[in-house]
Design a protein around this motif. Structure first.
Motif, short mmCIF file in Angstrom:
data_model
loop_
_atom_site.label_atom_id
_atom_site.label_comp_id
_atom_site.label_asym_id
_atom_site.label_seq_id
_atom_site.Cartn_x
_atom_site.Cartn_y
_atom_site.Cartn_z
N ALA A 282 32.73 39.48 -47.47
CA ALA A 282 32.63 40.78 -46.82
C ALA A 282 31.40 41.57 -47.28
O ALA A 282 31.01 42.54 -46.62
N ASP A 283 30.81 41.17 -48.40
CA ASP A 283 29.62 41.84 -48.95
C ASP A 283 29.90 43.32 -49.21
O ASP A 283 29.10 44.19 -48.85
N ARG A 284 31.05 43.60 -49.84
CA ARG A 284 31.41 44.97 -50.16
C ARG A 284 31.81 45.04 -51.64
O ARG A 284 32.39 44.10 -52.18
N PRO A 285 31.53 46.17 -52.30
CA PRO A 285 31.92 46.32 -53.71
C PRO A 285 33.43 46.51 -53.84
O PRO A 285 34.08 47.11 -52.97
N THR A 286 33.97 46.00 -54.92
CA THR A 286 35.41 46.09 -55.19
C THR A 286 35.64 46.74 -56.56
O THR A 286 34.76 46.71 -57.43
N LEU A 287 36.82 47.31 -56.73
CA LEU A 287 37.14 47.91 -58.02
C LEU A 287 37.37 46.85 -59.09
O LEU A 287 36.90 46.98 -60.22
N VAL A 288 38.08 45.80 -58.76
CA VAL A 288 38.35 44.71 -59.71
C VAL A 288 38.13 43.38 -58.99
O VAL A 288 38.28 43.27 -57.77
N ASP A 289 37.75 42.37 -59.76
CA ASP A 289 37.56 41.05 -59.20
C ASP A 289 38.15 40.02 -60.15
O ASP A 289 38.90 40.34 -61.07
N ASN A 290 37.80 38.74 -59.93
CA ASN A 290 38.41 37.66 -60.70
C ASN A 290 37.91 37.58 -62.14
O ASN A 290 38.41 36.76 -62.91
N ASN A 291 36.95 38.38 -62.50
CA ASN A 291 36.55 38.47 -63.91
C ASN A 291 37.55 39.39 -64.62
O ASN A 291 37.41 40.61 -64.62
N THR A 292 38.55 38.81 -65.20
CA THR A 292 39.72 39.56 -65.68
C THR A 292 39.58 40.05 -67.11
O THR A 292 40.58 40.25 -67.80
N TRP A 293 38.36 40.25 -67.60
CA TRP A 293 38.20 40.70 -68.99
C TRP A 293 38.60 42.16 -69.15
O TRP A 293 39.08 42.57 -70.20
N ASN A 294 38.39 42.98 -68.11
CA ASN A 294 38.71 44.41 -68.21
C ASN A 294 40.17 44.59 -67.82
O ASN A 294 40.49 44.87 -66.66
N ASN A 295 41.05 44.45 -68.78
CA ASN A 295 42.48 44.53 -68.51
C ASN A 295 42.90 45.95 -68.15
O ASN A 295 43.80 46.16 -67.32
#
Length: 354
Positions: A282-295
């Motif tokens: 979709a080429d849109r920014p998201t609040l969270v993604d699959n990089n789950t380091w920021n719990n």
């Protein structure tokens, strides 16, 4: 390699007993020193400490209690028995047979296979994703078992028991000594038994069965690869009650709609599973993604998606959310929707927001 080379050099310089004593102390010193350096670097903050994924390998309930986001990932779930049969097929019963045969001659390579098999079996049972560590040793152990089976049943020669008897009576003269010898030969308990399978029918049946197993194994591997491990995760395939195939293309259509109908800088809030797909398709920014380091950030999104409107609305406005993507599979019978993941949203959110 340098340590091994140094040990080999010292071995030729010292007697055997002295070398064994020196080697024992050197192993203890090197191991203790390496462990001490590792602990010192971890305490000082030079290297990162052990992660929750590492602790969950030894304590299967650690992630569910302390780090729910790790336990919520499907790849981190314990492996079910059908998964072993689905992935390994006939190798699942050849694998223990090959490991058992390694105990018959415990050389360095056999000991390595046994240790690898035990550790990989444990780790593959803890997490589904660690099945990859089990498959190499399963192939090796199964090959050992298959090689032993084929070596046993593909040998066409049979021992000749009658040769010694015919040679004694070839000239027609039978003495008392020959009679006693023939009577002794008839008693199986007085001589070592002849162990083995020498029937050509048995050899043909077993060899044919093994060949059929191998051909079916190739067909199974091809089917599993093409149906289970080669289909994209965005376009899903399911079966209708009449057996026909139904393609679920809702994910791709939703991402295409976001790409065509939203502003370029519109912020999308969704559960973290869809973050990379929204960013890539979709080429849109998201609040969270699959990089789950920021719990903490994921817990905030979980709280917004699992709370009442009076609670979730201020959180969304605070993070300047423009659109919320929610996956509902009730109409299609899709079980991997956000309602199925709702419990994990609550568990992750309560870890940070009491």
């Amino acid at each position: 390699m340098q340590l091994v080379g140094f040990a080999e050099w010292v071995r030729y310089q010292l007697p055997s007993k002295q070398f064994q004593t020196l080697l024992r102390w050197m192993v203890l010193i090197v191991f203790g020193g390496a462990f001490g350096v590792l602990v010192l670097l971890t305490v000082s903050g030079t290297i990162a400490p052990w992660t929750g994924r590492f602790y969950s390998l030894w304590d299967t309930g650690y992630a569910k209690i302390h780090i729910p986001i790790i336990a919520s990932v499907s790849e981190h779930q314990p492996t079910a028995w059908p998964a072993f049969f689905f992935d390994l097929n006939m190798l699942i019963w050849l694998f223990p047979a090959g490991v058992y045969m390694c105990f018959r001659e415990l050389k360095d390579e056999q000991v390595f296979v046994v240790i690898y098999a035990v550790l990989a079996s444990y780790f593959s049972g803890v997490m589904v994703r660690l099945m990859l560590t089990l498959t190499p040793i399963v192939c090796v152990a199964a090959a050992i078992a298959l090689s032993q089976i084929l070596d046993t049943y593909m040998v066409a020669t049979s021992p000749d028991e009658e040769g010694s008897k015919t040679n004694g009576s070839a000239n027609g003269s039978t003495t008392i000594k020959d009679k006693v010898a023939s009577a002794t030969d008839s008693l199986r308990s007085t001589k070592s038994p002849l162990v083995g399978i020498y029937s050509y029918l048995s050899k043909s049946v077993i060899t044919g069965a093994v060949t059929a197993y191998l051909l079916l194994f190739v067909l199974h591997c091809t089917w599993v690869t093409s149906n289970a491990y080669s289909s994209p995760s965005v376009v899903l395939a399911s079966r209708m009650p009449d057996g026909s195939q139904h393609i679920i293309d809702d994910y791709r259509e939703a991402y295409y709609w976001l790409r065509q109908n939203t502003e370029q800088n519109a912020k999308i809030m969704s559960w973290w599973d869809y973050g990379y797909q929204i960013g890539g398709m979709a080429d849109r920014p998201t609040l969270v993604d699959n990089n789950t380091w920021n719990n903490t950030h994921i817990a905030t999104v979980g709280k917004a998606m699992s709370s009442r409107e009076e609670v979730s609305w201020p959180i969304m406005r605070q993070h300047e959310v423009d659109y919320v993507l929610v996956v509902f599979g009730g109409l299609l019978g899709y079980s991997g929707d956000d309602i199925n993941k709702f419990l994990w949203m609550v568990r992750i959110a309560e870890g940070k927001h009491y």
